[in-house]
Design an enzyme around this catalytic site. Structure first.
Site, short mmCIF file in Angstrom:
data_model
loop_
_atom_site.label_atom_id
_atom_site.label_comp_id
_atom_site.label_asym_id
_atom_site.label_seq_id
_atom_site.Cartn_x
_atom_site.Cartn_y
_atom_site.Cartn_z
CG LEU A 138 9.21 1.93 -19.25
CD1 LEU A 138 9.49 2.15 -20.77
CD2 LEU A 138 7.93 1.59 -19.26
CB SER A 140 3.05 8.20 -14.40
OG SER A 140 3.18 8.03 -12.97
CG PHE A 172 13.17 4.63 -9.51
CD1 PHE A 172 14.20 5.19 -8.53
CD2 PHE A 172 11.92 5.58 -9.49
CE1 PHE A 172 14.07 6.35 -8.13
CE2 PHE A 172 12.02 6.85 -8.79
CZ PHE A 172 12.82 7.11 -8.21
CB ILE A 173 16.52 -0.50 -13.11
CG1 ILE A 173 16.29 0.77 -14.05
CG2 ILE A 173 16.47 -1.81 -14.05
CD1 ILE A 173 14.92 0.75 -14.73
N GLY A 191 -0.61 -2.51 17.92
CA GLY A 191 -0.12 -1.41 18.96
C GLY A 191 1.33 -0.90 18.64
N GLY A 192 1.91 -0.86 19.84
CA GLY A 192 3.39 -0.34 19.82
C GLY A 192 4.51 -1.36 19.26
CD GLU A 245 5.50 -4.80 -12.30
OE1 GLU A 245 4.77 -5.35 -12.49
OE2 GLU A 245 6.77 -5.37 -11.68
C1 LIG Z 1 11.51 0.36 -5.66
C2 LIG Z 1 11.09 0.55 -7.16
C3 LIG Z 1 11.31 -0.45 -7.97
C4 LIG Z 1 10.91 -0.17 -9.47
N1 LIG Z 1 11.34 -1.01 -10.33
C5 LIG Z 1 11.13 -0.61 -11.62
C6 LIG Z 1 11.94 -1.62 -12.80
O1 LIG Z 1 12.32 -2.48 -12.57
N2 LIG Z 1 11.71 -1.09 -13.79
C7 LIG Z 1 11.15 0.26 -14.22
O2 LIG Z 1 11.31 0.63 -15.52
N3 LIG Z 1 10.80 0.99 -13.35
C8 LIG Z 1 10.70 0.82 -12.28
N4 LIG Z 1 10.23 1.47 -11.02
C9 LIG Z 1 9.57 2.70 -11.53
C10 LIG Z 1 8.33 2.96 -11.08
O3 LIG Z 1 7.58 1.93 -12.24
C11 LIG Z 1 7.85 4.34 -11.14
O4 LIG Z 1 8.24 4.79 -9.93
C12 LIG Z 1 6.38 4.48 -11.37
O5 LIG Z 1 5.88 4.13 -12.48
C13 LIG Z 1 5.92 6.08 -10.96
O6 LIG Z 1 6.63 6.81 -11.78
P1 LIG Z 1 7.43 8.14 -10.82
O7 LIG Z 1 8.23 7.52 -9.88
O8 LIG Z 1 8.40 8.83 -12.11
O9 LIG Z 1 6.37 8.85 -10.41
P2 LIG Z 1 5.56 10.09 -11.14
O10 LIG Z 1 5.19 9.69 -12.68
O11 LIG Z 1 6.35 11.32 -11.20
O12 LIG Z 1 3.99 10.38 -10.25
C14 LIG Z 1 4.01 11.19 -9.22
C15 LIG Z 1 2.66 11.05 -8.89
O13 LIG Z 1 1.73 11.80 -10.01
C16 LIG Z 1 0.68 11.04 -10.04
N5 LIG Z 1 0.72 11.13 -11.50
C17 LIG Z 1 1.52 11.22 -12.70
N6 LIG Z 1 0.79 11.15 -13.91
C18 LIG Z 1 -0.49 11.35 -13.56
C19 LIG Z 1 -1.80 11.41 -14.29
N7 LIG Z 1 -1.83 11.38 -15.53
N8 LIG Z 1 -2.96 11.49 -13.53
C20 LIG Z 1 -3.08 11.36 -12.51
N9 LIG Z 1 -1.78 11.09 -11.66
C21 LIG Z 1 -0.80 11.14 -12.17
C22 LIG Z 1 1.41 9.53 -9.76
O14 LIG Z 1 0.33 8.41 -9.72
C23 LIG Z 1 1.90 9.80 -8.69
O15 LIG Z 1 0.92 9.62 -7.55
C24 LIG Z 1 10.32 1.22 -9.65
C25 LIG Z 1 10.30 2.09 -8.62
C26 LIG Z 1 10.22 1.78 -7.23
C27 LIG Z 1 10.14 2.85 -6.35
#
Ligand SMILES: Cc1cc2nc3c(=O)[nH]c(=O)nc-3n(C[C@H](O)[C@H](O)[C@H](O)COP(=O)(O)OP(=O)(O)OC[C@H]3O[C@@H](n4cnc5c(N)ncnc54)[C@H](O)[C@@H]3O)c2cc1C
Length: 384
Positions: A125, A132, A156-157, A344-345, A368
């Site tokens: 996705l 987000s 990030f999949i 601790g350490g 997620e």
């Molecule tokens: C190790 C790892 C594995 C993953 N696996 C998958 C996967 O298998 N499939 C997949 O599709 N995705 C996957 N992801 C993606 C993951 O779901 C996203 O990283 C996550 O949804 C956040 O999106 P972003 O990283 O673009 O952060 P952003 O959306 O850019 O968010 C940055 C910050 O802004 C905040 N923010 C954003 N919008 C708002 C709002 N409206 N109100 C308040 N705060 C907000 C967020 O909470 C966050 O603190 C993975 C990510 C990682 C790191």
């Protein structure tokens, strides 16, 4: 009210507990160092049926209910997080789109291979410009004759580097987007135009990789729209249903890891002597242990109740699932922090597993759906 876990579920929990102690925990350091799970261990996971936990028995899986699944994840999460991630992505976000919304033909074709672990699935996705705000994805799908053509990039999949099949979300109507313009596709690794991009370097979760997936004029047969023609444009709803279930198992995993951290901290506090006595005798340490145990207790009840509710209703429990994901993942981060403090350490050293848990649990507040997004979901449900 009866809070007793049924005997058959307790036996299953016991089987997983033994598997973790005997087969997974002894190699957890090796997996961390080598950044891969040995094939022999993957085979043991297949033999136990772990790849098909949440896939119905009629398609070769174990067909567990959500509460049972949560109990399994609680146990599996008492060791290196990569084991849970490997099977959880397959059972959960990777295959649930097909389980929940797939046609009968799609289920028959894909689920048995995923349940046995012969094939691995992933869920695609997220994109560089759409995290987000998942409705902002740019990957496009256009119908040309008897097939769809996909263009775009995911990042990030989880399992992206090894997946044989991906649930891919793409825009089919840019005007409508999340309201009827995003479609979910089943895309096989061998389809022309599908490739794996960079494998991302991350803070933790070594042994399980995330990768870019690239679609360049990727040819996807018409019949691979999840749910068939009637579901064209309904992919965003599929994504939300899949994520809803995952939030409960993510909560269960947080509880399992937190429990393990408490046990390690209790052991260490009992053995480590400072000022002529075990540090467990200092009230400051006792208070941290008490806070850890109390928060775990609250989180566990929450997971079990929400999972039970979901099993009873048979449909999404949106508000409760978001609450579980939010509370439990924040809880395990607080617990991990206290575990480092108690050690601790040593808590900072790679000789102990605490620093690994500390790094790995940080992710649970991000993927997620971040904690902020869970709060938005909860508030939206409250204000409905
Ligand atoms: C190790 C790892 C594995 C993953 N696996 C998958 C996967 O298998 N499939 C997949 O599709 N995705 C996957 N992801 C993606 C993951 O779901 C996203 O990283 C996550 O949804 C956040 O999106 P972003 O990283 O673009 O952060 P952003 O959306 O850019 O968010 C940055 C910050 O802004 C905040 N923010 C954003 N919008 C708002 C709002 N409206 N109100 C308040 N705060 C907000 C967020 O909470 C966050 O603190 C993975 C990510 C990682 C790191």
């Amino acid at each position: 009210m009866d809070f007793t876990i049924p005997e058959n579920l307790r036996m299953m929990q016991e089987t997983i507990r033994r598997f973790v102690q005997r087969d997974l925990e002894p190699i957890s350091r090796q997996v961390e160092d080598e950044d891969r799970i040995p094939e022999a261990t993957v085979q043991k996971m297949r033999d136990l049926g772990l790849f098909g936990l949440a896939i119905p028995a009629s398609y070769g899986g174990l067909g567990l209910g959500v509460l049972s699944e949560c109990l399994v994840y609680e146990e599996l999460s008492k060791t290196n997080a990569c084991f849970r991630s490997r099977i959880g992505t397959n059972n959960g976000i990777g295959s649930q789109g097909i389980v929940i919304d797939g046609t009968e033909e799609q289920r028959q074709k894909y689920l048995p291979r995923l349940a046995s672990g012969e094939w691995t699935a992933c869920f695609a996705l997220t994109e560089p410009e759409a995290g987000s705000d998942a409705a902002a994805i740019r990957t496009r799908a256009e119908l040309r004759g008897d097939h769809w053509v996909l263009n775009g990039k995911k990042h990030f999949i989880t399992n992206g580097d090894i997946a044989d099949v991906a649930t891919v979300f793409a825009v089919t109507d840019p005007e409508k987007r999340a309201r009827g313009g995003i479609t979910a596709f089943i895309v096989e690794r061998t389809f022309p135009g599908y490739s794996v991009g960079t494998i991302e370097r991350k803070m933790g979760l070594r042994g399980n990789h995330t990768a870019e997936l690239v679609f360049e004029d990727c040819i996807v047969p018409r019949e691979n729209v999840i749910g068939g023609e009637a579901m064209i444009g309904q992919g965003f709803k599929t994504a939300m249903k899949v994520l809803d279930r995952g939030r409960l198992t993510m909560g269960a995993s947080a509880v399992g890891t937190a429990q393990k951290l408490l046990e390690l901290s209790l052991d260490y506090a009992g053995q480590r002597v400072q000022f002529g006595r075990p540090i467990a005798q200092f009230q400051a340490i006792q208070f941290m242990l008490a806070d850890m145990a109390t928060q775990i207790y609250a989180a566990r009840q929450m997971v079990h109740h929400a999972a039970w509710l979901r099993d009873q209703r048979g449909t999404a429990v949106v508000k409760e699932a978001a609450m579980v994901k939010l509370f439990c993942t924040e809880m395990v981060n607080r617990v991990a922090d206290m575990a480092v403090q108690i050690h601790g350490g040593m808590g900072y050293m790679k000789d102990y597993p605490i620093e690994r848990f500390y790094r790995d649990v940080r992710l649970t507040r991000i993927y997620e759906g971040t904690s902020e997004i869970q709060r938005l979901v909860i508030a939206r449900e409250l204000l409905k």
